[in-house]
Scaffold this motif. Structure first.
Motif, PDB file in Angstrom:
ATOM      1  N   ALA A 188      57.407 148.058  63.831  1.00 54.24           N
ATOM      2  CA  ALA A 188      58.518 148.867  63.312  1.00 54.24           C
ATOM      3  C   ALA A 188      59.473 149.343  64.404  1.00 54.24           C
ATOM      4  O   ALA A 188      60.658 149.584  64.134  1.00 54.24           O
ATOM      5  N   GLN A 189      58.984 149.484  65.637  1.00 56.23           N
ATOM      6  CA  GLN A 189      59.824 149.979  66.721  1.00 56.23           C
ATOM      7  C   GLN A 189      60.577 148.881  67.464  1.00 56.23           C
ATOM      8  O   GLN A 189      61.301 149.159  68.416  1.00 56.23           O
ATOM      9  N   HIS A 190      60.407 147.653  67.051  1.00 57.15           N
ATOM     10  CA  HIS A 190      61.110 146.550  67.717  1.00 57.15           C
ATOM     11  C   HIS A 190      62.607 146.590  67.388  1.00 57.15           C
ATOM     12  O   HIS A 190      63.028 147.178  66.392  1.00 57.15           O
ATOM     13  N   ASP A 191      63.391 145.940  68.237  1.00 58.82           N
ATOM     14  CA  ASP A 191      64.837 145.867  68.042  1.00 58.82           C
ATOM     15  C   ASP A 191      65.151 144.622  67.210  1.00 58.82           C
ATOM     16  O   ASP A 191      65.012 143.492  67.677  1.00 58.82           O
ATOM     17  N   PHE A 192      65.596 144.845  65.976  1.00 58.07           N
ATOM     18  CA  PHE A 192      65.911 143.742  65.081  1.00 58.07           C
ATOM     19  C   PHE A 192      67.405 143.663  64.775  1.00 58.07           C
ATOM     20  O   PHE A 192      67.809 143.137  63.736  1.00 58.07           O
ATOM     21  N   SER A 193      68.214 144.164  65.682  1.00 53.05           N
ATOM     22  CA  SER A 193      69.662 144.217  65.437  1.00 53.05           C
ATOM     23  C   SER A 193      70.294 142.826  65.313  1.00 53.05           C
ATOM     24  O   SER A 193      71.369 142.688  64.723  1.00 53.05           O
ATOM     25  N   ASP A 194      69.638 141.796  65.841  1.00 56.41           N
ATOM     26  CA  ASP A 194      70.195 140.441  65.764  1.00 56.41           C
ATOM     27  C   ASP A 194      69.710 139.668  64.540  1.00 56.41           C
ATOM     28  O   ASP A 194      70.065 138.505  64.364  1.00 56.41           O
ATOM     29  N   ALA A 195      68.906 140.301  63.703  1.00 55.09           N
ATOM     30  CA  ALA A 195      68.389 139.602  62.520  1.00 55.09           C
ATOM     31  C   ALA A 195      69.503 139.323  61.518  1.00 55.09           C
ATOM     32  O   ALA A 195      70.421 140.124  61.354  1.00 55.09           O
ATOM     33  N   THR A 196      69.415 138.191  60.833  1.00 57.28           N
ATOM     34  CA  THR A 196      70.378 137.863  59.785  1.00 57.28           C
ATOM     35  C   THR A 196      70.159 138.739  58.562  1.00 57.28           C
ATOM     36  O   THR A 196      71.104 139.211  57.930  1.00 57.28           O
ATOM     37  N   HIS A 197      68.871 138.956  58.219  1.00 49.48           N
ATOM     38  CA  HIS A 197      68.496 139.790  57.075  1.00 49.48           C
ATOM     39  C   HIS A 197      67.207 140.537  57.401  1.00 49.48           C
ATOM     40  O   HIS A 197      66.427 140.102  58.245  1.00 49.48           O
ATOM     41  N   ARG A 198      66.995 141.650  56.695  1.00 47.04           N
ATOM     42  CA  ARG A 198      65.722 142.368  56.762  1.00 47.04           C
ATOM     43  C   ARG A 198      65.253 142.645  55.346  1.00 47.04           C
ATOM     44  O   ARG A 198      66.055 142.992  54.473  1.00 47.04           O
ATOM     45  N   ILE A 199      63.961 142.478  55.129  1.00 44.17           N
ATOM     46  CA  ILE A 199      63.379 142.734  53.811  1.00 44.17           C
ATOM     47  C   ILE A 199      62.156 143.625  53.958  1.00 44.17           C
ATOM     48  O   ILE A 199      61.497 143.630  54.998  1.00 44.17           O
ATOM     49  N   ASP A 200      61.849 144.392  52.910  1.00 42.60           N
ATOM     50  CA  ASP A 200      60.741 145.336  52.960  1.00 42.60           C
ATOM     51  C   ASP A 200      59.379 144.666  52.900  1.00 42.60           C
ATOM     52  O   ASP A 200      58.410 145.162  53.461  1.00 42.60           O
ATOM     53  N   SER A 201      59.310 143.537  52.192  1.00 42.68           N
ATOM     54  CA  SER A 201      58.040 142.829  52.023  1.00 42.68           C
ATOM     55  C   SER A 201      58.315 141.359  51.776  1.00 42.68           C
ATOM     56  O   SER A 201      59.469 140.958  51.554  1.00 42.68           O
ATOM     57  N   ILE A 202      57.274 140.555  51.807  1.00 42.29           N
ATOM     58  CA  ILE A 202      57.431 139.123  51.623  1.00 42.29           C
ATOM     59  C   ILE A 202      58.056 138.788  50.274  1.00 42.29           C
ATOM     60  O   ILE A 202      58.777 137.798  50.138  1.00 42.29           O
ATOM     61  N   GLU A 203      57.814 139.624  49.268  1.00 42.44           N
ATOM     62  CA  GLU A 203      58.403 139.382  47.949  1.00 42.44           C
ATOM     63  C   GLU A 203      59.923 139.384  47.992  1.00 42.44           C
ATOM     64  O   GLU A 203      60.587 138.738  47.178  1.00 42.44           O
ATOM     65  N   GLY A 204      60.501 140.135  48.933  1.00 43.28           N
ATOM     66  CA  GLY A 204      61.951 140.203  49.051  1.00 43.28           C
ATOM     67  C   GLY A 204      62.589 138.876  49.395  1.00 43.28           C
ATOM     68  O   GLY A 204      63.801 138.681  49.223  1.00 43.28           O
ATOM     69  N   LEU A 205      61.783 137.935  49.858  1.00 40.54           N
ATOM     70  CA  LEU A 205      62.297 136.619  50.215  1.00 40.54           C
ATOM     71  C   LEU A 205      62.799 135.866  48.981  1.00 40.54           C
ATOM     72  O   LEU A 205      63.760 135.083  49.062  1.00 40.54           O
ATOM     73  N   LEU A 206      62.179 136.098  47.852  1.00 41.87           N
ATOM     74  CA  LEU A 206      62.564 135.403  46.611  1.00 41.87           C
ATOM     75  C   LEU A 206      63.993 135.741  46.210  1.00 41.87           C
ATOM     76  O   LEU A 206      64.802 134.863  45.909  1.00 41.87           O
ATOM     77  N   ALA A 207      64.310 137.027  46.173  1.00 44.02           N
ATOM     78  CA  ALA A 207      65.654 137.454  45.802  1.00 44.02           C
ATOM     79  C   ALA A 207      66.688 137.007  46.839  1.00 44.02           C
ATOM     80  O   ALA A 207      67.806 136.606  46.499  1.00 44.02           O
ATOM     81  N   LEU A 208      66.288 137.051  48.106  1.00 44.55           N
ATOM     82  CA  LEU A 208      67.204 136.692  49.179  1.00 44.55           C
ATOM     83  C   LEU A 208      67.597 135.224  49.134  1.00 44.55           C
ATOM     84  O   LEU A 208      68.743 134.855  49.409  1.00 44.55           O
ATOM     85  N   LEU A 209      66.657 134.363  48.738  1.00 45.49           N
ATOM     86  CA  LEU A 209      66.901 132.922  48.767  1.00 45.49           C
ATOM     87  C   LEU A 209      67.319 132.355  47.415  1.00 45.49           C
ATOM     88  O   LEU A 209      67.420 131.154  47.259  1.00 45.49           O
ATOM     89  N   GLU A 210      67.554 133.213  46.446  1.00 50.57           N
ATOM     90  CA  GLU A 210      67.997 132.738  45.124  1.00 50.57           C
ATOM     91  C   GLU A 210      69.345 132.010  45.222  1.00 50.57           C
ATOM     92  O   GLU A 210      70.208 132.423  45.961  1.00 50.57           O
TER      93      GLU A 210
END
Length: 210
Positions: A188-210
């Motif tokens: 949680a303390q890592h720097d993810f500012s360069d990420a394209t997307h962030r999701i709360d859980s693996i399930e969030g991948l489904l909505a993101l890739l629709e």
């Protein structure tokens, strides 16, 4: 349109990172070394080993390797006795396999990976698994994910990487491939500012890739 998904393993498909940390802590403790989580986080982000601390403390290479072997044994004990499943992973993969070609790109040793996934079925929809030593340079270098993309025979814009660590994100960014970060308490303390997307859980991948 995305065609390929490259998954990290630890922290994304199985919850193993806390047990790997604990194994390092316990073995270094027998050497009189205290491994703080903040220092461990820094070491792992840079793709180094926690046994760097043993080297800094003056231990010779033979002693360090023996300790590393004990760490590996303890980690494998945890893998076989502790709960490492992440809820929802199977369901998400079953849905995604209908539309995407998938592979796993991990920094785990092959022997640990096989132990983790024995009987879990998570690797069933995967076309390949790349483990430590099966690419030129480890994360955070781009080599692991570029190797994965090469195995698919695809283009960078056709792929997406699913990660949970800053080291993995750096590897993805260096490879020039979009990266989705799955939130994980351990990173949680890592720097993810360069990420394209962030999701709360693996399930969030489904909505993101629709």
């Amino acid at each position: 349109m995305k065609k390929y998904i490259l998954f990290d393993n630890d922290g994304v498909l199985v919850e193993t990172e806390a047990w790997y940390f604990r194994a390092n802590v316990e073995i270094l403790k027998t050497m009189g070394i205290t491994l703080e989580e903040a220092r461990y986080r820094e070491i792992m982000i840079n793709g180094q080993s926690a046994f760097l601390l043993a080297e800094e403390a003056g231990y010779d290479s033979e002693t360090v390797e023996a300790a590393r072997s004990r760490r590996n044994e303890l980690y494998q004990h945890y893998l076989q006795t502790e709960e490492i499943a992440i809820p929802g992973v199977h369901e998400v993969l079953e849905t995604l396999k209908e539309r995407y070609r998938m592979g796993i790109v991990t920094s785990a040793r092959r022997e640990d990976f096989e132990l983790i996934h024995a009987g879990r079925g998570i690797t069933d929809p995967m076309e390949f698994v790349l483990c430590s030593g099966e690419y030129a340079r480890a994360k955070p270098h781009p080599d692991p994910y570029l190797k994965g993309l090469e195995l698919f025979g695809g283009e960078k814009h056709e792929a997406v990487i699913v990660e949970d660590s800053q080291r993995g994100l750096r590897s993805a960014v260096s490879a020039g491939i979009e990266c989705v970060i799955v939130d994980n308490v351990f990173t949680a303390q890592h720097d993810f500012s360069d990420a394209t997307h962030r999701i709360d859980s693996i399930e969030g991948l489904l909505a993101l890739l629709e």
